[in-house]
Design a protein around this motif. Structure first.
Motif, PDB file in Angstrom:
ATOM      1  N   SER A 232       0.798  -1.217   0.000  1.00  0.00           N
ATOM      2  CA  SER A 232       0.000   0.000   0.000  1.00  0.00           C
ATOM      3  C   SER A 232       0.835   1.273   0.000  1.00  0.00           C
ATOM      4  O   SER A 232       0.427   2.265  -0.564  1.00  0.00           O
ATOM      5  CB  SER A 232      -0.928  -0.004   1.226  1.00  0.00           C
ATOM      6  N   SER A 233       1.996   1.260   0.632  1.00  0.00           N
ATOM      7  CA  SER A 233       2.776   2.493   0.733  1.00  0.00           C
ATOM      8  C   SER A 233       4.074   2.439  -0.049  1.00  0.00           C
ATOM      9  O   SER A 233       4.801   3.412  -0.096  1.00  0.00           O
ATOM     10  CB  SER A 233       3.096   2.777   2.206  1.00  0.00           C
ATOM     11  N   SER A 234       4.383   1.321  -0.648  1.00  0.00           N
ATOM     12  CA  SER A 234       5.718   1.156  -1.218  1.00  0.00           C
ATOM     13  C   SER A 234       5.735   0.901  -2.711  1.00  0.00           C
ATOM     14  O   SER A 234       6.777   0.950  -3.333  1.00  0.00           O
ATOM     15  CB  SER A 234       6.406  -0.037  -0.544  1.00  0.00           C
ATOM     16  N   GLY A 235       4.583   0.596  -3.280  1.00  0.00           N
ATOM     17  CA  GLY A 235       4.557   0.273  -4.699  1.00  0.00           C
ATOM     18  C   GLY A 235       5.011  -1.132  -5.008  1.00  0.00           C
ATOM     19  O   GLY A 235       5.469  -1.410  -6.113  1.00  0.00           O
ATOM     20  N   ALA A 236       4.918  -2.045  -4.046  1.00  0.00           N
ATOM     21  CA  ALA A 236       5.334  -3.435  -4.270  1.00  0.00           C
ATOM     22  C   ALA A 236       4.170  -4.350  -3.973  1.00  0.00           C
ATOM     23  O   ALA A 236       4.171  -5.091  -2.991  1.00  0.00           O
ATOM     24  CB  ALA A 236       6.538  -3.766  -3.389  1.00  0.00           C
ATOM     25  N   ALA A 237       3.167  -4.321  -4.822  1.00  0.00           N
ATOM     26  CA  ALA A 237       1.950  -5.089  -4.567  1.00  0.00           C
ATOM     27  C   ALA A 237       2.189  -6.587  -4.582  1.00  0.00           C
ATOM     28  O   ALA A 237       1.461  -7.345  -3.933  1.00  0.00           O
ATOM     29  CB  ALA A 237       0.889  -4.722  -5.608  1.00  0.00           C
ATOM     30  N   SER A 238       3.195  -7.036  -5.311  1.00  0.00           N
ATOM     31  CA  SER A 238       3.429  -8.478  -5.441  1.00  0.00           C
ATOM     32  C   SER A 238       4.355  -9.035  -4.372  1.00  0.00           C
ATOM     33  O   SER A 238       4.689 -10.214  -4.400  1.00  0.00           O
ATOM     34  CB  SER A 238       4.021  -8.777  -6.825  1.00  0.00           C
ATOM     35  N   TRP A 239       4.777  -8.191  -3.440  1.00  0.00           N
ATOM     36  CA  TRP A 239       5.715  -8.653  -2.427  1.00  0.00           C
ATOM     37  C   TRP A 239       5.016  -9.288  -1.238  1.00  0.00           C
ATOM     38  O   TRP A 239       5.680  -9.754  -0.312  1.00  0.00           O
ATOM     39  CB  TRP A 239       6.589  -7.491  -1.947  1.00  0.00           C
ATOM     40  N   GLY A 240       3.714  -9.282  -1.213  1.00  0.00           N
ATOM     41  CA  GLY A 240       2.984  -9.911  -0.126  1.00  0.00           C
ATOM     42  C   GLY A 240       2.508  -8.905   0.900  1.00  0.00           C
ATOM     43  O   GLY A 240       2.366  -7.714   0.628  1.00  0.00           O
ATOM     44  N   ALA A 241       2.241  -9.388   2.111  1.00  0.00           N
ATOM     45  CA  ALA A 241       1.678  -8.563   3.169  1.00  0.00           C
ATOM     46  C   ALA A 241       2.716  -7.597   3.716  1.00  0.00           C
ATOM     47  O   ALA A 241       3.804  -8.000   4.137  1.00  0.00           O
ATOM     48  CB  ALA A 241       1.139  -9.448   4.292  1.00  0.00           C
ATOM     49  N   GLU A 242       2.350  -6.316   3.737  1.00  0.00           N
ATOM     50  CA  GLU A 242       3.267  -5.259   4.176  1.00  0.00           C
ATOM     51  C   GLU A 242       2.940  -4.843   5.604  1.00  0.00           C
ATOM     52  O   GLU A 242       1.774  -4.726   5.987  1.00  0.00           O
ATOM     53  CB  GLU A 242       3.152  -4.063   3.241  1.00  0.00           C
ATOM     54  N   TYR A 243       4.001  -4.576   6.377  1.00  0.00           N
ATOM     55  CA  TYR A 243       3.863  -4.207   7.788  1.00  0.00           C
ATOM     56  C   TYR A 243       4.737  -2.997   8.093  1.00  0.00           C
ATOM     57  O   TYR A 243       5.709  -2.712   7.383  1.00  0.00           O
ATOM     58  CB  TYR A 243       4.291  -5.364   8.704  1.00  0.00           C
ATOM     59  N   GLY A 244       4.393  -2.319   9.190  1.00  0.00           N
ATOM     60  CA  GLY A 244       5.252  -1.288   9.745  1.00  0.00           C
ATOM     61  C   GLY A 244       5.873  -1.803  11.025  1.00  0.00           C
ATOM     62  O   GLY A 244       5.167  -2.249  11.932  1.00  0.00           O
ATOM     63  N   LEU A 245       7.202  -1.767  11.133  1.00  0.00           N
ATOM     64  CA  LEU A 245       7.924  -2.332  12.271  1.00  0.00           C
ATOM     65  C   LEU A 245       8.460  -1.209  13.148  1.00  0.00           C
ATOM     66  O   LEU A 245       9.033  -0.231  12.638  1.00  0.00           O
ATOM     67  CB  LEU A 245       9.090  -3.207  11.807  1.00  0.00           C
ATOM     68  N   THR A 246       8.273  -1.352  14.468  1.00  0.00           N
ATOM     69  CA  THR A 246       8.758  -0.358  15.419  1.00  0.00           C
ATOM     70  C   THR A 246       9.416  -1.070  16.598  1.00  0.00           C
ATOM     71  O   THR A 246       8.798  -1.924  17.243  1.00  0.00           O
ATOM     72  CB  THR A 246       7.614   0.526  15.937  1.00  0.00           C
ATOM     73  N   GLY A 247      10.677  -0.710  16.861  1.00  0.00           N
ATOM     74  CA  GLY A 247      11.395  -1.332  17.971  1.00  0.00           C
ATOM     75  C   GLY A 247      12.889  -1.112  17.859  1.00  0.00           C
ATOM     76  O   GLY A 247      13.369  -0.426  16.953  1.00  0.00           O
ATOM     77  N   HIS A 248      13.628  -1.709  18.782  1.00  0.00           N
ATOM     78  CA  HIS A 248      15.081  -1.546  18.852  1.00  0.00           C
ATOM     79  C   HIS A 248      15.736  -2.926  18.804  1.00  0.00           C
ATOM     80  O   HIS A 248      15.338  -3.840  19.522  1.00  0.00           O
ATOM     81  CB  HIS A 248      15.457  -0.843  20.159  1.00  0.00           C
TER      82      HIS A 248
END
Length: 581
Positions: A232-248
């Protein structure tokens, strides 16, 4: 007239060892040559096809080319420079824009570029077949023997291949050719780096551990939140499920890599994600390198702490199955820990043997003095056993490995990782001592090796983690023990000392199979050690010359060895052992 100036020459430099340069590190390593001829591509036990002999010859020639390269004075200078000019974090560019790049000396780029060009990373995956992993392991060993730091990203890229196979087809098809490429392109590309998404090759790292958990990755707190739609935010529709990662992440290896496999907590539990540094639209992903670790050794390779803040990642495998997904990578990096430790042992033996053949003391060459020759011979025994173990293990990873081979490698990888890597540090210390004061100086490579060897006992699971993994195999995968003892038992009857050690190992397995968890855990290290030694003893009895195998078995599995190197059985074939060193 002025007084005549008299030049005083206080002494002539003599009895110093010449530089060990211009050596073919492959052909001079007899156990490695024999292992490749036996198990490598086209080797005696790897293939019976008509073209096998031609393949074996081509492999030997390529490895000899690599051996000459890493044994050259130029490569050795690059190895030294890469470690004395370590990587530097460049968090910002000169205009204050965050770039999070790591700057390496050109010597490092030449070293890793040569390793990638030789296929020391992914040649076995690019051209699979019987013996492919053995040839790749031999190349990896040769490069790591002289400069070990670069081997970290090389190993992780090799190990990432089977995990990437589990990714969505678009992601896999986009990235797999980059991993298999033999080109080396140091720049990241994307914003601030130039090149957009045109880069055709890639190195892959990993980021698993966190401050609060370490090896207990299930204690990770990095969050992964699913984004709407795919790509949705990256232009890679065929790469599968996209996530936002937050952490150290407390340890992120080789942060200059092009992409990383990262563990994070998703809705259904710990999951594995593919995190590229440059997104498909050419923009930089959020990947904040907070600092580089100041390490004991491994100075040429950067290790870092990183911050993820809405960082884009794509799910690999299923949610909640992160450990099972990334274990494909971990297993192969454990294999490379074994190979890397064997590489270090080979460097230590080669340098020690070179020194004692050129240095005199008390009226004779050191090599001709029994107390010194026994030490170097004992070091050579350890090195040969480690090399055999590493190459036999690599053979079990080839694509033609059947169910029994796969079961064997499941246990043998953990057992070998525990033992061979733990033996590395003490081995390096004894070899360093053979060089006396010179060995303790940074002008000679064994000081660097001494600082390097402990890492491989820690990386991808320290001793207790590995020993407990062996117990898990005992509880859940009895077929692995059956396959292991089938392999090891092939040497039964060759030595009464070995037979007794094999019987004791089997007895301990039966005991722990019937005991409670706490009692089993207390004996986990003993079990792992016994298994490792009977594996090495079996390989030495079957594949090394009789005098070499006899000395190893009697010292490691019997009671004729000492607590330090250099205590060999009376009548041991010291000259024969040294001839192979």
């Amino acid at each position: 007239m002025g007084a005549e100036v008299v030049m005083i020459n206080t002494h002539e430099v003599e009895n110093q060892v010449p530089a060990r340069e211009g050596v073919d590190e492959f052909t001079s390593n007899v156990p490695l040559v024999e292992a490749v001829a036996r198990w490598g591509r086209g080797g005696a036990e790897a293939s019976a096809r008509p073209e096998a002999s031609a393949q074996a010859e081509a492999s030997a020639q390529e490895l000899a080319r690599i051996g000459a390269l890493v044994g050259s004075s130029a490569f050795q200078r690059d190895a030294e420079r890469a470690n004395t000019h370590p990587p530097v974090l460049q968090a910002f560019d000169r205009w204050g824009r965050r770039i999070d790049e790591v700057e390496y000396d050109d010597a490092y780029h030449r070293v890793i570029g040569a390793a990638v060009a030789a296929g020391a990373h992914t040649s076995a995956a690019a051209a699979p077949g019987p013996g492919a992993n053995v040839d790749r392991a031999a190349a990896f060993l040769l490069f790591a023997q002289v400069e070990p730091g670069h081997a970290c990203p090389v190993s992780m890229t090799h190990a990432a291949v089977p995990t990437l196979e589990l990714a969505a087809s678009g992601l896999r098809d986009e990235w797999m050719p980059r991993l298999l490429s033999r080109a080396y392109e140091p720049r990241l590309g994307g914003d601030g780096g130039g090149g957009g998404t045109t880069k055709q090759s890639a190195l892959v790292g990993m980021a698993m551990t966190e401050k609060q958990g370490g090896s207990d990755v299930r204690a990770n707190t990095t969050r992964a939140e699913r984004r709407g739609g795919s790509g949705s935010s990256s232009g890679a529709a065929s790469w599968g499920a996209e996530y936002g990662l937050t952490g150290h992440k407390w340890f992120c290896s080789a942060p200059m890599s092009d992409a990383f496999l990262v563990l994070a907590q998703a809705q259904h539990g710990l999951s594995c994600f593919f995190v590229p540094r440059v997104l498909p639209d050419g923009s930089r992903n959020v990947f904040r390198i907070q600092r580089l670790k100041d390490k004991l050794g491994n100075r040429s390779n950067a290790s870092s702490e990183i911050e993820l803040d809405g960082t884009t990642g794509w799910l690999i495998g299923e949610e909640g199955r992160g450990v099972a997904t990334i274990v494909q990578m971990v297993t192969r990096t454990r294999l490379d820990c074994v190979i890397g430790s064997a590489a270090g042992m080979r460097q230590a033996v080669a340098e020690a043997a070179w020194h004692v053949r050129h240095r005199s003391a008390f009226g004779a060459l050191l090599v001709d003095q029994p107390v010194m020759s026994a030490v170097v011979a004992d070091l050579a025994l350890e090195s040969e056993a480690a090399t055999l173990t590493a190459m036999r293990l690599a053979r079990s990873y080839d694509e033609d490995a059947d169910g029994a081979e796969q079961a064997f490698r499941r246990l043998a990888t953990a057992v070998s990782k525990y033992w061979v890597c733990k033996r590395g540090a003490g081995h390096a210390a004894e070899a360093l001592e053979c060089l006396g004061g010179n060995g303790y100086t940074e002008a000679f490579p064994l000081a660097r090796r001494y600082r390097e060897q402990p890492l491989l006992a820690i990386w991808e699971g320290s001793g207790n983690v590995i020993a407990l993994d062996v117990l898990r195999v005992l509880a859940r995968e009895p077929e692995a023990f059956e396959a292991f003892f089938a392999e090891v038992g092939a040497a039964a009857g060759e030595s009464p000392v070995f037979d007794a050690a094999l019987a004791a190992a089997r007895s301990l397995v039966r005991e722990l199979s019937a005991t409670d968890a706490a009692s089993a855990a207390f004996l986990a290290r003993e079990l792992t050690e016994r298994l490792a030694l009977v594996l090495q003893g079996s390989l030495m009895l079957r594949y090394s010359p009789g005098g070499v195998a006899d000395a190893f078995v009697r010292t490691r599995l019997g009671d004729e060895g000492g607590r330090q190197y250099g205590v060999l059985p009376r009548g041991a074939d010291v000259a024969g052992i040294l001839a192979r060193a």
